[in-house]
Every structure is written in structure tokens, then in C-alpha cells.
Design an enzyme around this catalytic site. Structure first.
Site, PDB file in Angstrom:
ATOM      1  N   ARG A 193      33.284  35.053  37.347  1.00 38.90           N
ATOM      2  CA  ARG A 193      32.769  36.209  36.605  1.00 38.90           C
ATOM      3  C   ARG A 193      31.694  35.768  35.622  1.00 38.90           C
ATOM      4  NH1 ARG A 193      38.034  40.131  35.482  1.00 38.90           N
ATOM      5  NH2 ARG A 193      38.703  40.251  37.676  1.00 38.90           N
ATOM      6  N   GLU A 208      39.957  31.857  40.514  1.00 39.35           N
ATOM      7  CA  GLU A 208      38.708  32.450  41.013  1.00 39.35           C
ATOM      8  C   GLU A 208      37.968  33.269  39.951  1.00 39.35           C
ATOM      9  OE1 GLU A 208      40.953  30.859  43.891  1.00 39.35           O
ATOM     10  OE2 GLU A 208      41.700  32.669  42.914  1.00 39.35           O
ATOM     11  N   ASN A 209      38.641  33.617  38.872  1.00 42.46           N
ATOM     12  CA  ASN A 209      38.010  34.447  37.843  1.00 42.46           C
ATOM     13  C   ASN A 209      36.897  33.729  37.073  1.00 42.46           C
ATOM     14  OD1 ASN A 209      41.033  36.304  36.951  1.00 42.46           O
ATOM     15  ND2 ASN A 209      39.396  36.798  38.393  1.00 42.46           N
ATOM     16  N   TRP A 242      38.761  51.097  34.656  1.00 43.91           N
ATOM     17  CA  TRP A 242      39.234  51.965  33.572  1.00 43.91           C
ATOM     18  C   TRP A 242      38.136  52.127  32.515  1.00 43.91           C
ATOM     19  CZ3 TRP A 242      39.856  51.665  28.325  1.00 43.91           C
ATOM     20  CH2 TRP A 242      40.714  52.604  27.727  1.00 43.91           C
ATOM     21  N   SER A 259      42.859  34.183  37.082  1.00 46.38           N
ATOM     22  CA  SER A 259      43.014  33.358  38.285  1.00 46.38           C
ATOM     23  C   SER A 259      42.003  32.220  38.307  1.00 46.38           C
ATOM     24  CB  SER A 259      42.831  34.224  39.539  1.00 46.38           C
ATOM     25  OG  SER A 259      41.460  34.518  39.750  1.00 46.38           O
ATOM     26  N   GLU A 319      59.362  41.423  48.085  1.00 50.80           N
ATOM     27  CA  GLU A 319      58.994  42.798  48.420  1.00 50.80           C
ATOM     28  C   GLU A 319      57.622  43.081  47.803  1.00 50.80           C
ATOM     29  OE1 GLU A 319      60.978  44.616  50.377  1.00 50.80           O
ATOM     30  OE2 GLU A 319      62.321  42.885  50.440  1.00 50.80           O
ATOM     31  N   ASP A 339      45.404  45.002  37.776  1.00 46.59           N
ATOM     32  CA  ASP A 339      44.073  45.264  38.310  1.00 46.59           C
ATOM     33  C   ASP A 339      43.578  46.616  37.792  1.00 46.59           C
ATOM     34  OD1 ASP A 339      41.779  44.827  39.712  1.00 46.59           O
ATOM     35  OD2 ASP A 339      42.697  44.872  41.698  1.00 46.59           O
TER      36      ASP A 339
END
Length: 232
Positions: free
Chosen positions: A67, A63-64, A21, A61, A198, A16
Site C-alpha cells: 500500500r 502483503e499490506n 467505508w 498482512s 468453518e 475488510d
């Protein structure tokens, strides 16, 4: 002989911050994606050095697709040009490439290069780099259930049945999932596999990641006590 620290067998990474950036540098988002690819190569090399067996990168993803058409088109083109274009890198570092996601509904040229890359790296015996493309955890579970129902519609489904019908049932469940850019959610990534994973979240934007970040992940993982529902 000095005992080597415990590291994840399977590490999941939610990459991400590419857009942020680029924005910080007044560059187009596409520049962030290109730098993100460079970071991925640094990370997979160090993961191999650390003895990690599998790394799954969340590339694109389900969901991308929301875009902009321009960004999606760029990302699909980047996959076509870079996946097979990096064969020399994969083979130099003995990296096997696998994919996770609904490959069948991707553009034909993307699906073709994915299958070609799998075949071209199948003999590599080092670290396995899994690229999650057109991937969603909920979608994977639905596809696994549908695969099972096609085979055995007459009986009730079990957890073991779902495990054996996921995209890569031969790959061990993820031990640790990390995310860059200080976002603190799974975003539909490896939902079934993450039952006892984790979790850790880091502030650094993905294009800035390097070998030190992998070392930090391994240090953080070694501190965890994994009970899997039992008691220590």
C-alpha cells in the site's frame, strides 16, 4: 438450567472494508481505519460475553506493505499510539493480548509497544485477543519450518513438528473464520490452522460491525456439523 449454545473456541476475523467505508462518506482512508478500531473493541467485548476463548484479528498482512507509504505510515503510527494506549480497556474487560506474525521485521517502535502490551496484559484471564500484524499464513509456515530445521536438521519434518513451531502453538486451531465486506477469500490468513475451519462471509463493512454481528456468527456456527474428515 438452559444449555448455552455451542460457540467457536477460536474465531478468526478478516477485517475488510475500512477504505470503502471511508470512501462512501467522502473521508480519507485513515478515517476508516480509526472507525475499524472502534468496531474491534465492540466485537471483542461481545465475543467475551458469548464465551469465545480466542479471537484472532487480521490487522496487517505481509502483503499490506504494498500500500501507499502514507497509509502504511499511518497504520504503523496507529499501532504505536493505540496498542498501549488501550491498556485501561484491556484490563477493564480482563483481555489478554497476544500477537501473531513476523514481529522481528517491524519498525522498532512498533515491536517495542507490542512486547510491552503482551507483558502488561499477561495476567488477564479472560478472552485472548490475538492481533495478526505483519502476518501471512505462508510466511508463518516457512518460519515454523526454519525454526524446526535450526533445532533438528537431521530428520524429516512432520505435521506435528510444524504445529509446535507456529507463532502461537499453545493457541487452539481456529474453529471459524469470518470476513466482512462480502469478500470471499482467505487472503493468506491462518492457512495452516484453517484446514478444518468453518467459513462465513458477511456483507457489512468492518467499521459498521457491533455486538449483533458476533451474535450472528455464533448462531451460524451452531448450525454447522463438524466432521473433521469423518462421517456423522
Amino acid at each position: 438450567m438452559e444449555e448455552r449454545p455451542v460457540v467457536p473456541t477460536h474465531l478468526g476475523i478478516i477485517m475488510d472494508g475500512n477504505g470503502r467505508w471511508a470512501q462512501k462518506r467522502s473521508l480519507p482512508r485513515t478515517a476508516g481505519h480509526l472507525e475499524g478500531l472502534k468496531a474491534l473493541k465492540k466485537v471483542i467485548k461481545e465475543a467475551s460475553n458469548q464465551g469465545i476463548g480466542f479471537v484472532t484479528f487480521y490487522v496487517f498482512s505481509t502483503e499490506n506493505w504494498k500500500r501507499s507509504k502514507q497509509e502504511v505510515s499511518y497504520l504503523m503510527g496507529l499501532l504505536v499510539s493505540k496498542l498501549h494506549g488501550e491498556l485501561a480497556f484491556y484490563n477493564k474487560y480482563n483481555i489478554r493480548i497476544l500477537f501473531r506474525g513476523d514481529i522481528a521485521t517491524l519498525p522498532k517502535e512498533v515491536a517495542t509497544v507490542i512486547n510491552n502490551t503482551i507483558s502488561a496484559t499477561a495476567a488477564n484471564t479472560g478472552i485472548t485477543c490475538i492481533l495478526a500484524i505483519n502476518y501471512g499464513g505462508q510466511d508463518e509456515i516457512c518460519r515454523a519450518v526454519n525454526r524446526f530445521l535450526e533445532e533438528k536438521p537431521e530428520r524429516n519434518i512432520t505435521c506435528k513438528d510444524i504445529c509446535s513451531h507456529l507463532d502461537l502453538p499453545e493457541v487452539p486451531p481456529v474453529d471459524m473464520i469470518v470476513r466482512s465486506a462480502n469478500e470471499r477469500r482467505l487472503s493468506n490468513f491462518l492457512l495452516w490452522d484453517s484446514a478444518y475451519a468453518e467459513l462465513e462471509f458477511y456483507e457489512k463493512l468492518w467499521p459498521d460491525w457491533n455486538f449483533e454481528d458476533v451474535q450472528r456468527i455464533c448462531t451460524d456456527f451452531a448450525k454447522r456439523v463438524r466432521k473433521f474428515g469423518g462421517v456423522q
